[in-house]
Design a protein around this motif. Structure first.
Motif, PDB file in Angstrom:
ATOM      1  N   VAL A  44      -7.478 -16.044  29.739  1.00  0.00           N
ATOM      2  CA  VAL A  44      -6.408 -16.243  28.786  1.00  0.00           C
ATOM      3  C   VAL A  44      -5.673 -14.990  28.996  1.00  0.00           C
ATOM      4  CG1 VAL A  44      -5.892 -16.373  26.258  1.00  0.00           C
ATOM      5  CG2 VAL A  44      -7.947 -17.544  27.274  1.00  0.00           C
ATOM      6  N   GLY A  45      -6.294 -13.604  28.854  1.00  0.00           N
ATOM      7  CA  GLY A  45      -5.581 -12.481  28.865  1.00  0.00           C
ATOM      8  C   GLY A  45      -6.139 -11.645  27.864  1.00  0.00           C
ATOM      9  N   GLY A  46      -5.398 -10.729  27.337  1.00  0.00           N
ATOM     10  CA  GLY A  46      -5.649  -9.675  26.318  1.00  0.00           C
ATOM     11  C   GLY A  46      -5.622 -10.348  24.868  1.00  0.00           C
ATOM     12  N   ILE A  47      -6.359  -9.920  23.948  1.00  0.00           N
ATOM     13  CA  ILE A  47      -6.116 -10.141  22.717  1.00  0.00           C
ATOM     14  C   ILE A  47      -5.883  -8.860  21.994  1.00  0.00           C
ATOM     15  CG2 ILE A  47      -7.559 -10.753  20.362  1.00  0.00           C
ATOM     16  CD1 ILE A  47      -9.339 -12.269  22.224  1.00  0.00           C
ATOM     17  N   CYS A  48      -4.634  -8.696  21.535  1.00  0.00           N
ATOM     18  CA  CYS A  48      -4.034  -7.334  21.049  1.00  0.00           C
ATOM     19  C   CYS A  48      -3.698  -7.590  19.714  1.00  0.00           C
ATOM     20  CB  CYS A  48      -2.980  -7.103  22.089  1.00  0.00           C
ATOM     21  SG  CYS A  48      -3.298  -7.085  23.656  1.00  0.00           S
ATOM     22  N   ILE A  49      -3.622  -6.318  18.973  1.00  0.00           N
ATOM     23  CA  ILE A  49      -3.106  -6.184  17.654  1.00  0.00           C
ATOM     24  C   ILE A  49      -1.676  -5.560  17.763  1.00  0.00           C
ATOM     25  CG2 ILE A  49      -3.309  -4.722  15.608  1.00  0.00           C
ATOM     26  CD1 ILE A  49      -6.248  -4.597  15.969  1.00  0.00           C
ATOM     27  N   THR A  50      -0.847  -6.287  17.280  1.00  0.00           N
ATOM     28  CA  THR A  50       0.700  -5.776  17.516  1.00  0.00           C
ATOM     29  C   THR A  50       1.197  -5.388  16.180  1.00  0.00           C
ATOM     30  OG1 THR A  50       1.422  -8.105  16.788  1.00  0.00           O
ATOM     31  CG2 THR A  50       0.909  -7.632  19.208  1.00  0.00           C
ATOM     32  N   GLU A  51       0.557  -5.631  15.055  1.00  0.00           N
ATOM     33  CA  GLU A  51       1.077  -5.008  13.760  1.00  0.00           C
ATOM     34  C   GLU A  51       0.061  -4.829  12.603  1.00  0.00           C
ATOM     35  OE1 GLU A  51       4.938  -6.726  12.317  1.00  0.00           O
ATOM     36  OE2 GLU A  51       3.828  -7.248  10.558  1.00  0.00           O
ATOM     37  N   LEU A  52       0.045  -3.876  11.905  1.00  0.00           N
ATOM     38  CA  LEU A  52      -0.847  -3.921  11.010  1.00  0.00           C
ATOM     39  C   LEU A  52      -0.170  -3.213   9.828  1.00  0.00           C
ATOM     40  CD1 LEU A  52      -1.715  -1.482  13.489  1.00  0.00           C
ATOM     41  CD2 LEU A  52      -3.873  -1.859  12.207  1.00  0.00           C
ATOM     42  N   THR A  53      -0.555  -4.041   8.411  1.00  0.00           N
ATOM     43  CA  THR A  53       0.032  -3.594   7.105  1.00  0.00           C
ATOM     44  C   THR A  53      -0.913  -3.294   6.181  1.00  0.00           C
ATOM     45  OG1 THR A  53       1.741  -5.487   7.402  1.00  0.00           O
ATOM     46  CG2 THR A  53       1.368  -4.499   5.069  1.00  0.00           C
ATOM     47  N   PHE A  54      -1.040  -1.763   5.553  1.00  0.00           N
ATOM     48  CA  PHE A  54      -2.191  -1.598   4.846  1.00  0.00           C
ATOM     49  C   PHE A  54      -1.401  -1.681   3.483  1.00  0.00           C
ATOM     50  CE2 PHE A  54      -2.623   0.434   8.819  1.00  0.00           C
ATOM     51  CZ  PHE A  54      -4.040   0.316   9.086  1.00  0.00           C
ATOM     52  N   THR A  55      -2.293  -2.175   2.524  1.00  0.00           N
ATOM     53  CA  THR A  55      -1.665  -1.928   0.999  1.00  0.00           C
ATOM     54  C   THR A  55      -3.010  -2.168   0.162  1.00  0.00           C
ATOM     55  OG1 THR A  55      -0.139  -3.977   1.762  1.00  0.00           O
ATOM     56  CG2 THR A  55      -0.505  -3.474  -0.468  1.00  0.00           C
ATOM     57  N   SER A  56      -3.125  -0.742  -0.548  1.00  0.00           N
ATOM     58  CA  SER A  56      -4.014  -0.779  -1.536  1.00  0.00           C
ATOM     59  C   SER A  56      -5.450  -1.088  -1.338  1.00  0.00           C
ATOM     60  CB  SER A  56      -3.792  -1.615  -2.718  1.00  0.00           C
ATOM     61  OG  SER A  56      -2.394  -1.434  -3.384  1.00  0.00           O
ATOM     62  N   GLY A  57      -5.793  -0.507  -0.023  1.00  0.00           N
ATOM     63  CA  GLY A  57      -7.006  -0.639   0.546  1.00  0.00           C
ATOM     64  C   GLY A  57      -7.411  -1.878   1.270  1.00  0.00           C
ATOM     65  N   THR A  58      -6.409  -2.719   1.467  1.00  0.00           N
ATOM     66  CA  THR A  58      -6.469  -4.051   2.326  1.00  0.00           C
ATOM     67  C   THR A  58      -5.655  -3.591   3.576  1.00  0.00           C
ATOM     68  OG1 THR A  58      -5.111  -5.231   1.305  1.00  0.00           O
ATOM     69  CG2 THR A  58      -7.125  -5.332   0.360  1.00  0.00           C
ATOM     70  N   VAL A  59      -5.872  -4.525   4.525  1.00  0.00           N
ATOM     71  CA  VAL A  59      -5.122  -4.506   5.914  1.00  0.00           C
ATOM     72  C   VAL A  59      -4.948  -5.964   6.419  1.00  0.00           C
ATOM     73  CG1 VAL A  59      -7.179  -4.396   7.378  1.00  0.00           C
ATOM     74  CG2 VAL A  59      -4.966  -3.585   8.155  1.00  0.00           C
ATOM     75  N   ASP A  60      -3.663  -6.418   6.752  1.00  0.00           N
ATOM     76  CA  ASP A  60      -3.440  -7.471   7.447  1.00  0.00           C
ATOM     77  C   ASP A  60      -3.154  -7.052   8.929  1.00  0.00           C
ATOM     78  OD1 ASP A  60      -3.811  -9.279   5.142  1.00  0.00           O
ATOM     79  OD2 ASP A  60      -1.873  -8.268   4.352  1.00  0.00           O
ATOM     80  N   ILE A  61      -3.511  -7.696   9.822  1.00  0.00           N
ATOM     81  CA  ILE A  61      -3.212  -7.449  11.057  1.00  0.00           C
ATOM     82  C   ILE A  61      -2.372  -8.848  11.879  1.00  0.00           C
ATOM     83  CG2 ILE A  61      -4.693  -5.518  11.497  1.00  0.00           C
ATOM     84  CD1 ILE A  61      -6.196  -7.557  13.053  1.00  0.00           C
ATOM     85  N   ALA A  62      -1.473  -8.684  12.646  1.00  0.00           N
ATOM     86  CA  ALA A  62      -1.002  -9.402  13.628  1.00  0.00           C
ATOM     87  C   ALA A  62      -1.632  -9.335  14.942  1.00  0.00           C
ATOM     88  CB  ALA A  62       0.709  -9.405  13.666  1.00  0.00           C
ATOM     89  N   ILE A  63      -1.948 -10.625  15.313  1.00  0.00           N
ATOM     90  CA  ILE A  63      -2.775 -10.576  16.736  1.00  0.00           C
ATOM     91  C   ILE A  63      -2.019 -11.540  17.876  1.00  0.00           C
ATOM     92  CG2 ILE A  63      -4.810 -11.146  17.854  1.00  0.00           C
ATOM     93  CD1 ILE A  63      -6.107 -10.842  15.000  1.00  0.00           C
ATOM     94  N   LYS A  64      -1.905 -11.024  18.996  1.00  0.00           N
ATOM     95  CA  LYS A  64      -1.256 -11.762  20.080  1.00  0.00           C
ATOM     96  C   LYS A  64      -2.263 -11.986  21.025  1.00  0.00           C
ATOM     97  CE  LYS A  64       0.570  -9.608  23.683  1.00  0.00           C
ATOM     98  NZ  LYS A  64       0.900  -9.455  24.986  1.00  0.00           N
ATOM     99  N   VAL A  65      -2.538 -13.399  21.399  1.00  0.00           N
ATOM    100  CA  VAL A  65      -3.655 -13.984  22.329  1.00  0.00           C
ATOM    101  C   VAL A  65      -2.893 -14.112  23.708  1.00  0.00           C
ATOM    102  CG1 VAL A  65      -5.392 -15.317  22.800  1.00  0.00           C
ATOM    103  CG2 VAL A  65      -4.944 -14.313  20.366  1.00  0.00           C
ATOM    104  N   GLY A  66      -3.194 -13.760  24.618  1.00  0.00           N
ATOM    105  CA  GLY A  66      -2.892 -14.055  26.182  1.00  0.00           C
ATOM    106  C   GLY A  66      -1.600 -13.180  26.582  1.00  0.00           C
TER     107      GLY A  66
END
Length: 121
Positions: A44-66
Motif C-alpha cells: 500500500v505504502g506509507g501511513i502518514c499523519i498530515t494534520e493534528l488538532t489539539f483542543t483541551s487535552g484531546t487530539v484529532d489527527i488526519a491520516i493519509k494511507v498509501g
C-alpha cells in the motif's frame, strides 16, 4: 484554627486555581503541512499523519494511507508530554511517541515531530 492562617490558605487556593486557567498549552490549535510517516505497508505504502488538532487535552489527527492517497481518515484521542516526547494515545488503542520541539519561522509557529515540520494554522 487561626483566622489569619485560614485566610492565607484560602488566598493560596484561589491564586492557584486562578493561575491554572492562565497557563497556555503550546500545542493548542491546528497544525498542518507535514507528512509524518508512522507505518509502512509494502503493498500500500506509507501511513502518514498530515494534520493534528489539539483542543483541551484531546487530539484529532488526519491520516493519509498509501502513496497515492488511497484513503483519508481521522482518529481521536488524548495526548501528554514527558520531557521532549509527545505521546498520542488514540481511541483505537494505538499510542504514538514523537520527539517534539517548537520554533518560529517567517512569523509562524512551527512544531517539529521527529524532525517533520508542521505549521500552525
Amino acid at each position: 484554627m487561626n483566622k489569619n492562617l485560614m485566610i492565607f490558605g484560602m488566598a493560596v487556593l484561589l491564586l492557584s486555581v486562578g493561575l491554572s486557567g492562565c497557563i497556555e498549552d503550546p500545542f493548542e490549535g491546528t497544525w498542518t503541512d507535514g507528512i509524518l510517516e508512522v507505518s509502512y505497508i509494502p503493498e500500500v505504502g506509507g501511513i502518514c499523519i498530515t494534520e493534528l488538532t489539539f483542543t483541551s487535552g484531546t487530539v484529532d489527527i488526519a491520516i493519509k494511507v498509501g502513496n497515492k492517497i488511497i484513503t483519508k481518515a481521522t482518529a481521536s484521542g488524548t495526548y501528554e508530554t514527558e520531557g521532549n516526547k509527545l505521546y498520542l494515545h488514540l481511541s483505537t488503542g494505538v499510542t504514538f511517541s514523537f520527539a517534539y520541539r517548537f520554533d518560529t519561522e517567517d512569523e509562524k509557529d512551527v512544531l517539529y515531530l521527529d524532525g517533520v515540520k508542521f505549521t500552525k494554522v
